[in-house]
Design an enzyme around this catalytic site. Sequence first.
Site, PDB file in Angstrom:
ATOM      1  CG  HIS A 163      54.165  56.349  43.406  1.00 56.02           C
ATOM      2  ND1 HIS A 163      53.202  55.408  43.094  1.00 56.02           N
ATOM      3  CD2 HIS A 163      54.561  56.073  44.672  1.00 56.02           C
ATOM      4  CE1 HIS A 163      53.033  54.606  44.132  1.00 56.02           C
ATOM      5  NE2 HIS A 163      53.844  54.990  45.095  1.00 56.02           N
ATOM      6  CG  HIS A 208      52.785  51.133  53.373  1.00 57.30           C
ATOM      7  ND1 HIS A 208      53.118  52.462  53.534  1.00 57.30           N
ATOM      8  CD2 HIS A 208      53.033  50.852  52.069  1.00 57.30           C
ATOM      9  CE1 HIS A 208      53.555  52.948  52.387  1.00 57.30           C
ATOM     10  NE2 HIS A 208      53.513  52.002  51.482  1.00 57.30           N
ATOM     11  CE  LYS A 218      61.707  57.495  47.427  1.00 57.37           C
ATOM     12  NZ  LYS A 218      61.317  56.315  46.623  1.00 57.37           N
ATOM     13  CE1 TYR A 277      48.956  49.965  45.746  1.00 56.40           C
ATOM     14  CE2 TYR A 277      50.174  51.613  44.505  1.00 56.40           C
ATOM     15  CZ  TYR A 277      49.912  50.949  45.685  1.00 56.40           C
ATOM     16  OH  TYR A 277      50.617  51.274  46.812  1.00 56.40           O
ATOM     17  NE  ARG A 317      55.955  57.382  50.321  1.00 55.76           N
ATOM     18  CZ  ARG A 317      55.903  58.299  49.350  1.00 55.76           C
ATOM     19  NH1 ARG A 317      55.580  59.559  49.646  1.00 55.76           N
ATOM     20  NH2 ARG A 317      56.175  57.965  48.096  1.00 55.76           N
ATOM     21  NE  ARG A 351      52.252  55.234  49.554  1.00 58.31           N
ATOM     22  CZ  ARG A 351      52.312  56.422  48.962  1.00 58.31           C
ATOM     23  NH1 ARG A 351      51.513  57.397  49.364  1.00 58.31           N
ATOM     24  NH2 ARG A 351      53.152  56.648  47.972  1.00 58.31           N
TER      25      ARG A 351
END
Length: 300
Positions: free
Chosen positions: A272, A246, A174, A281, A150, A249
């Site tokens: 993730h 973004h 994250k 995706y 990110r 990514r």
Amino acid sequence: MIQEGKLEQQFFDYLHSERNYSVNTSTAYENDLLDFRRFLNEQAITTYQQVTFLDVRIYLTELKQKSFSRTTVARKISSLRSFYTFLLRENVINENPFTYVSHAKNQLRLPKFFYSEEMEALFQVVYEDNETLTLRDRVLLEVLYGTGIRVSECAGILLPDLDTSYQAILIRGKGNKERYVPFGVYAEDAITDYLPERANLMSRYKKSHDALLVNHYGDPLTTRGIRYCLSKIISKASLTRKIHPHMLRHTFATDLLNNGADMRTVQELLGHASLSSTQIYTHVTKEHLKSTYMKHHPRA
């Protein structure tokens, strides 16, 4: 259990003061958030940060089963997307789980990505000369596309995070979760060319820190600064459609899957927590396969 607290109140204040929403509209947003909080508590989800794309799909299914009108569902999604956009702005979360849900039809909205011709145009911009900031932008583009991290994670890279012997970067993602992400020879060469120029720039302005990416004064490049640099690269590349940083990514993930990478590996590389966030995706790659078939097969 999630209870109404500071985050919600800040959001409602934001609706009143910055968005100038009417009392009725703000009340509708509050009710929508209250209903969503009820759903999360039933699912034993204790924080807004834990919500994934799959949780959103389950919630949409519940709304459908309750026979809400399409207009009502669209409003609820709009309310919750706005709330999560606010959380994103406040750096409470790194991704908005409502991003890929459309307003009107509640259909999956596929992530946009760069086509190969567009990526070539972007790279041409950062390889046009060897000025210090061009070298910096080269690192920026090679690292973002080469690792799929990110923009906020890229801003946090420190020199000690680079392990050149293994061609890997320590990423703080994250929820402050750490992961190692490999990078390729293009990114390695870009970093090697850039570091001496970075040192010269920082020496000129008498700066001392470990941030990999710096601005023209030698200070650490912020997330906002990275977005600005990417916007300039995109503008110089003369790309015509509406795009955002973004998408690098998204392109990273899509290219990996299109070239045979397995889903679990891509999930780990992207950081993730849930596989459902990565599964979006697969829809993109199916669209890619279909468009390729339609374009090249004589009987399509």
